[in-house]
Structures are given as C-alpha cells and as structure tokens.
Write an enzyme that holds these catalytic residues in place. Structure first.
Site, PDB file in Angstrom:
ATOM      1  N   TYR A 112      -0.152   9.654 -11.902  1.00  0.00           N
ATOM      2  CA  TYR A 112      -0.433   8.701 -10.816  1.00  0.00           C
ATOM      3  C   TYR A 112      -1.099   7.432 -11.381  1.00  0.00           C
ATOM      4  O   TYR A 112      -0.666   6.303 -11.102  1.00  0.00           O
ATOM      5  CB  TYR A 112      -1.324   9.387  -9.767  1.00  0.00           C
ATOM      6  CG  TYR A 112      -1.945   8.470  -8.751  1.00  0.00           C
ATOM      7  CD1 TYR A 112      -1.162   7.777  -7.836  1.00  0.00           C
ATOM      8  CD2 TYR A 112      -3.337   8.304  -8.693  1.00  0.00           C
ATOM      9  CE1 TYR A 112      -1.745   6.937  -6.886  1.00  0.00           C
ATOM     10  CE2 TYR A 112      -3.925   7.483  -7.753  1.00  0.00           C
ATOM     11  CZ  TYR A 112      -3.129   6.790  -6.855  1.00  0.00           C
ATOM     12  OH  TYR A 112      -3.706   5.964  -5.923  1.00  0.00           O
ATOM     13  N   LYS A 157       0.230   3.427 -11.599  1.00  0.00           N
ATOM     14  CA  LYS A 157      -0.497   2.240 -11.120  1.00  0.00           C
ATOM     15  C   LYS A 157      -0.658   1.217 -12.254  1.00  0.00           C
ATOM     16  O   LYS A 157      -0.606   0.006 -12.013  1.00  0.00           O
ATOM     17  CB  LYS A 157      -1.864   2.641 -10.548  1.00  0.00           C
ATOM     18  CG  LYS A 157      -1.777   3.461  -9.254  1.00  0.00           C
ATOM     19  CD  LYS A 157      -1.232   2.651  -8.092  1.00  0.00           C
ATOM     20  CE  LYS A 157      -1.307   3.397  -6.782  1.00  0.00           C
ATOM     21  NZ  LYS A 157      -0.774   2.633  -5.652  1.00  0.00           N
ATOM     22  N   SER A 163      -5.360   1.370  -8.294  1.00  0.00           N
ATOM     23  CA  SER A 163      -6.331   2.469  -8.124  1.00  0.00           C
ATOM     24  C   SER A 163      -7.305   2.517  -9.284  1.00  0.00           C
ATOM     25  O   SER A 163      -6.993   2.121 -10.414  1.00  0.00           O
ATOM     26  CB  SER A 163      -5.572   3.796  -8.038  1.00  0.00           C
ATOM     27  OG  SER A 163      -6.471   4.876  -8.097  1.00  0.00           O
ATOM     28  N   PHE A 211       0.823  -1.215   0.000  1.00  0.00           N
ATOM     29  CA  PHE A 211       0.000   0.000   0.000  1.00  0.00           C
ATOM     30  C   PHE A 211       0.854   1.261   0.000  1.00  0.00           C
ATOM     31  O   PHE A 211       0.335   2.374  -0.061  1.00  0.00           O
ATOM     32  CB  PHE A 211      -0.942   0.002   1.213  1.00  0.00           C
ATOM     33  CG  PHE A 211      -2.184  -0.827   1.008  1.00  0.00           C
ATOM     34  CD1 PHE A 211      -2.091  -2.201   0.834  1.00  0.00           C
ATOM     35  CD2 PHE A 211      -3.439  -0.241   0.985  1.00  0.00           C
ATOM     36  CE1 PHE A 211      -3.235  -2.972   0.630  1.00  0.00           C
ATOM     37  CE2 PHE A 211      -4.593  -0.992   0.789  1.00  0.00           C
ATOM     38  CZ  PHE A 211      -4.491  -2.364   0.613  1.00  0.00           C
ATOM     39  N   GLY A 212       2.162   1.127   0.123  1.00  0.00           N
ATOM     40  CA  GLY A 212       3.032   2.305   0.197  1.00  0.00           C
ATOM     41  C   GLY A 212       3.204   2.961  -1.160  1.00  0.00           C
ATOM     42  O   GLY A 212       3.114   2.312  -2.201  1.00  0.00           O
ATOM     43  N   GLY A 213       3.474   4.252  -1.138  1.00  0.00           N
ATOM     44  CA  GLY A 213       3.746   4.992  -2.379  1.00  0.00           C
ATOM     45  C   GLY A 213       2.973   6.283  -2.422  1.00  0.00           C
ATOM     46  O   GLY A 213       2.237   6.622  -1.498  1.00  0.00           O
ATOM     47  N   VAL A 214       3.185   7.024  -3.515  1.00  0.00           N
ATOM     48  CA  VAL A 214       2.435   8.274  -3.710  1.00  0.00           C
ATOM     49  C   VAL A 214       1.003   7.891  -4.073  1.00  0.00           C
ATOM     50  O   VAL A 214       0.778   7.062  -4.953  1.00  0.00           O
ATOM     51  CB  VAL A 214       3.090   9.130  -4.816  1.00  0.00           C
ATOM     52  CG1 VAL A 214       2.228  10.336  -5.148  1.00  0.00           C
ATOM     53  CG2 VAL A 214       4.486   9.558  -4.371  1.00  0.00           C
ATOM     54  N   SER A 215       0.055   8.507  -3.386  1.00  0.00           N
ATOM     55  CA  SER A 215      -1.334   8.058  -3.516  1.00  0.00           C
ATOM     56  C   SER A 215      -2.231   9.073  -4.215  1.00  0.00           C
ATOM     57  O   SER A 215      -3.454   8.947  -4.173  1.00  0.00           O
ATOM     58  CB  SER A 215      -1.895   7.761  -2.124  1.00  0.00           C
ATOM     59  OG  SER A 215      -1.957   8.956  -1.373  1.00  0.00           O
TER      60      SER A 215
HETATM   61  P1  NAI Z   1      -1.487   7.629   1.908  1.00  0.00           P
HETATM   62  O1  NAI Z   1      -0.833   8.636   1.023  1.00  0.00           O
HETATM   63  O2  NAI Z   1      -2.198   8.128   3.103  1.00  0.00           O
HETATM   64  O3  NAI Z   1      -0.422   6.531   2.355  1.00  0.00           O
HETATM   65  C1  NAI Z   1       0.638   6.136   1.531  1.00  0.00           C
HETATM   66  C2  NAI Z   1       1.842   5.895   2.411  1.00  0.00           C
HETATM   67  O4  NAI Z   1       2.938   5.536   1.562  1.00  0.00           O
HETATM   68  C3  NAI Z   1       2.264   7.122   3.211  1.00  0.00           C
HETATM   69  O5  NAI Z   1       2.304   6.829   4.601  1.00  0.00           O
HETATM   70  C4  NAI Z   1       3.637   7.475   2.679  1.00  0.00           C
HETATM   71  O6  NAI Z   1       4.544   7.937   3.670  1.00  0.00           O
HETATM   72  C5  NAI Z   1       4.092   6.148   2.085  1.00  0.00           C
HETATM   73  N1  NAI Z   1       5.098   6.388   1.057  1.00  0.00           N
HETATM   74  C6  NAI Z   1       5.102   7.340   0.087  1.00  0.00           C
HETATM   75  N2  NAI Z   1       6.252   7.320  -0.602  1.00  0.00           N
HETATM   76  C7  NAI Z   1       6.999   6.325  -0.049  1.00  0.00           C
HETATM   77  C8  NAI Z   1       8.291   5.825  -0.313  1.00  0.00           C
HETATM   78  N3  NAI Z   1       9.067   6.342  -1.280  1.00  0.00           N
HETATM   79  N4  NAI Z   1       8.746   4.814   0.441  1.00  0.00           N
HETATM   80  C9  NAI Z   1       7.978   4.264   1.424  1.00  0.00           C
HETATM   81  N5  NAI Z   1       6.741   4.700   1.728  1.00  0.00           N
HETATM   82  C10 NAI Z   1       6.259   5.719   0.992  1.00  0.00           C
HETATM   83  O7  NAI Z   1      -2.486   6.793   0.959  1.00  0.00           O
HETATM   84  P2  NAI Z   1      -3.674   5.850   1.403  1.00  0.00           P
HETATM   85  O8  NAI Z   1      -4.951   6.558   1.234  1.00  0.00           O
HETATM   86  O9  NAI Z   1      -3.367   5.212   2.687  1.00  0.00           O
HETATM   87  O10 NAI Z   1      -3.602   4.749   0.252  1.00  0.00           O
HETATM   88  C11 NAI Z   1      -2.782   3.606   0.401  1.00  0.00           C
HETATM   89  C12 NAI Z   1      -2.576   2.966  -0.982  1.00  0.00           C
HETATM   90  O11 NAI Z   1      -3.828   2.663  -1.567  1.00  0.00           O
HETATM   91  C13 NAI Z   1      -1.839   3.854  -1.969  1.00  0.00           C
HETATM   92  O12 NAI Z   1      -0.948   3.074  -2.731  1.00  0.00           O
HETATM   93  C14 NAI Z   1      -2.935   4.408  -2.835  1.00  0.00           C
HETATM   94  O13 NAI Z   1      -2.453   4.701  -4.145  1.00  0.00           O
HETATM   95  C15 NAI Z   1      -3.934   3.276  -2.834  1.00  0.00           C
HETATM   96  N6  NAI Z   1      -5.295   3.752  -3.029  1.00  0.00           N
HETATM   97  C16 NAI Z   1      -5.947   4.386  -2.009  1.00  0.00           C
HETATM   98  C17 NAI Z   1      -7.252   4.827  -2.182  1.00  0.00           C
HETATM   99  C18 NAI Z   1      -8.035   5.473  -1.091  1.00  0.00           C
HETATM  100  O14 NAI Z   1      -9.196   5.785  -1.297  1.00  0.00           O
HETATM  101  N7  NAI Z   1      -7.491   5.713   0.075  1.00  0.00           N
HETATM  102  C19 NAI Z   1      -7.917   4.666  -3.487  1.00  0.00           C
HETATM  103  C20 NAI Z   1      -7.118   4.010  -4.489  1.00  0.00           C
HETATM  104  C21 NAI Z   1      -5.863   3.551  -4.246  1.00  0.00           C
HETATM  105  C1  15L Z   2      -6.967   7.256  -5.206  1.00  0.00           C
HETATM  106  O1  15L Z   2      -6.300   6.521  -5.921  1.00  0.00           O
HETATM  107  C2  15L Z   2      -6.383   7.959  -4.033  1.00  0.00           C
HETATM  108  O2  15L Z   2      -5.296   7.244  -3.478  1.00  0.00           O
HETATM  109  C3  15L Z   2      -7.402   8.243  -2.955  1.00  0.00           C
HETATM  110  O3  15L Z   2      -6.844   9.144  -2.016  1.00  0.00           O
HETATM  111  C4  15L Z   2      -8.731   8.785  -3.487  1.00  0.00           C
HETATM  112  O4  15L Z   2      -8.564  10.107  -3.829  1.00  0.00           O
HETATM  113  C5  15L Z   2      -9.231   7.935  -4.654  1.00  0.00           C
HETATM  114  O5  15L Z   2      -8.232   7.526  -5.574  1.00  0.00           O
HETATM  115  C6  15L Z   2     -10.336   8.607  -5.484  1.00  0.00           C
HETATM  116  O6  15L Z   2     -10.454   8.300  -6.661  1.00  0.00           O
HETATM  117  O7  15L Z   2     -11.099   9.395  -4.914  1.00  0.00           O
END
Ligand code: NAI
Ligand code: 15L
Length: 277
Positions: free
Chosen positions: A146, A150, A121, A81-85
């Site tokens: 982004y 993905k 995503s 789940f890590g990475g730019v989100s």
């Molecule tokens: P978030 O941005 O809150 O968490 C991502 C975490 O990855 C952060 O804690 C950040 O420090 C870490 N990270 C970023 N760059 C890094 C690096 N170079 N090395 C190690 N860690 C790194 O995002 P969230 O909402 O927790 O999402 C988690 C995952 O799910 C992401 O990959 C995101 O793309 C995916 N996702 C999330 C959605 C959502 O609605 N929350 C929707 C679609 C996908």
């Molecule tokens: C994503 O991929 C993002 O990580 C999340 O933060 C939301 O913004 C989601 O998509 C979205 O489509 O709303």
C-alpha cells in the site's frame, strides 16, 4: 461573516471532482466540498446513493481507462481520494492505486486539468523509526505494498509536473478518523476541520508545483516536520491532546521491541507481505 455573505462569495472553481466518495473520508468531507465549487462531482466504484443539490454522481472503476476519462470531463480540479486505502494483497492495490493513478493522470493531461490534490499516506514513510523526525525531502521508506503504491502516486504526479506542468499537492495523511484510541493514532491524528482547510489551501494557493505535505493536526509528539509545505500557510488548529485520557497504559502498543512499536507504519507492518513457508 454571515452565512448569507459566505454563500454569495465566488467559489474558487466551477466544477471539482472528488474520487472515493463512498469511503470514510468521502462521506465525512462531502458536506464541506460545496465551498470549493459550484458543482461537486462525486465518484466511486461503490454505489453511494443519489446526487444532492449542486452534486453529480459518477460510478467508475479507476482501472477502467475510458470511464476515468469520462469521469474527468469538464472538471477544473480533482481531489483524488479513491483507491485501496489499506494493506492488502498486491492485485487490488495494483488495480486501483497503480493502474487507476495512471488512468487519472492520462485523463488530466488529455483534458488540460491544471490541479490535483492526491490523498497520499503516512505509509510512504512507515519504515522510519518512531524516534525519527521525518520531512518531505527524506527518501520514501514505505512499509508495505500500500505504501509503495502511494509512493508510485507521488512519483507519477512529480513526472506530470516536471514534464507537463500539471500541479499536484500530495497529502501524506496521518490517521483521519473521528477519535484516537492508541498512542500512534494520537501522534498521527488529523481532525476533519484541519483536513478541510488543508484541502482549501491546496486548491487555492496560486502556485504549488509538486508539493508533499504532511496531514496531521497540532498533536503532541508529532513525527513529521512540514516546513517544506509552509508556503501553503496551513496551520492546524485541532489537536489529539483531547484524546489523551482514552489512551490505555502502554499506548495501546504491544511490547516495546515489536515492529509495530518501533516503526512509524505501526500495525501496517504486521498486515503486509510475509514469507509463507
Ligand atoms: P476508504 O477505503 O474508506 O475509501 C476509499 C474509497 O475508494 C472507497 O469508497 C472505495 O470504494 C473506493 N475505491 C477503491 N477502489 C476503487 C476503484 N478501483 N475505483 C474507484 N473507487 C475505488 O478510505 P478513506 O479512509 O476514505 O481514505 C480516502 C483516501 O485517503 C485513500 O486514498 C486513503 O489511502 C487516503 N488516506 C486515508 C487516511 C485515513 O486516515 N482515513 C490516512 C492516509 C491516507
Ligand atoms: C492510512 O493510510 C489508511 O488509509 C487509514 O485508514 C489509516 O489506517 C492510516 O493510514 C493510519 O496510518 O492509521
């Protein structure tokens, strides 16, 4: 089943790795991960405090190849789940989501780890229209850097399945936040309990090969047809219908012909690369 019985049941894995532990989903999922393994290794580049019982904490930049190899040592499966989100400039996306993904799969291959669940995503498909019904066999149409990153992750994991037999479930997650406040968020919403069950099925289903699944709850008006991942036997039980009375008139959208209304990627289209004179 009583809590005691649940606790004494054998867990599917000895040790799993969860990357992105400091993030939104990492913090919300953390208490649920213990059901999957005796030891949960939590990793992130950002500090998120000490390990609790049954946990290990690793600080690691995904772009650091050697550190990623160390982070993956001794784990049976990975929830990546890590990475730019979100949609930002290219460099940080390349750093975490491109180099980071390559480093992770090199480590997975080297260490003989058999299964990864990748947080992909909905933005892999964000240039489909909001009137389209999208499924996993349709060509990716990302809506920005982004989404492109993905798609890269999905393609890289496909290569590692075809060439080396490493199994991955790519979850095209919708909007996984506690509440929906716009029409788009309501259509794409994924409840946390549904996500936990989707993760469990992705980890324990015996043969997943390379699978793309859409992570969305049983919301009204869904844009995604998930039948190709039907063998995971995941049936979402939550629904964003509970938020319907909070959605403003017009769905929280701008005008009907705005790109953020026309395309599934919504506001990410406005955040993405633009021609700057
Ligand atoms: P978030 O941005 O809150 O968490 C991502 C975490 O990855 C952060 O804690 C950040 O420090 C870490 N990270 C970023 N760059 C890094 C690096 N170079 N090395 C190690 N860690 C790194 O995002 P969230 O909402 O927790 O999402 C988690 C995952 O799910 C992401 O990959 C995101 O793309 C995916 N996702 C999330 C959605 C959502 O609605 N929350 C929707 C679609 C996908
Ligand atoms: C994503 O991929 C993002 O990580 C999340 O933060 C939301 O913004 C989601 O998509 C979205 O489509 O709303």
């Amino acid at each position: 089943m009583s809590d005691n019985q649940a606790e004494t049941m054998t867990k599917p894995f000895q040790r799993i790795l969860f990357t992105g532990a400091a993030g939104n989903l990492g913090r919300r999922l953390r208490p649920h991960l213990h059901a999957f393994a005796d030891v949960v290794r939590l990793a992130d580049v950002a500090d998120f405090g000490p390990a609790g019982p049954g946990e290990e904490v690793v600080l690691c930049d995904l772009a650091d190849r050697d550190a990623v190899l160390r982070m993956c040592e001794g784990v049976d499966a990975i929830l990546h789940f890590g990475g730019v989100s979100t949609e930002v400039e290219w460099e940080p996306i390349m750093h975490a989501n491109i180099h980071g993904m390559v480093n992770l799969y090199e480590a997975v291959h080297k260490l003989g780890i058999r299964r990864v669940v990748f947080a992909s995503s909905n933005h892999t498909m964000g240039m489909y229209r909001t009137t389209d019904l999208v499924d996993a066999t349709m060509p990716p149409r990302p809506d920005g850097y982004y989404g492109v990153s993905k798609v890269f992750g999905e393609t890289l994991s496909r290569f590692y399945w075809d060439r080396f037999g490493i199994e991955t479930v790519c979850l095209r997650i919708g909007y996984c936040w506690p509440e929906a406040t716009t029409y788009r968020q309501m259509v794409t919403w994924l409840g946390l309990d549904d996500l936990v069950e989707l993760l469990r099925r992705s980890l324990v289903t015996p043969r997943v090969g390379h699978t793309i699944a859409f992570g969305t709850s049983a919301n009204p008006g869904r844009w995604w047809d998930d039948r190709h991942a039907g063998f995971l036997c995941w049936t979402p039980k939550q629904s964003a219908a509970q938020f319907a009375d909070r959605i403003p008139e017009g769905g929280g959208y701008p005008a009907a012909d705005d790109v953020t209304t026309l395309y599934q990627g919504g506001p990410f289209l406005e955040m993405g690369p633009k021609y700057k004179p």
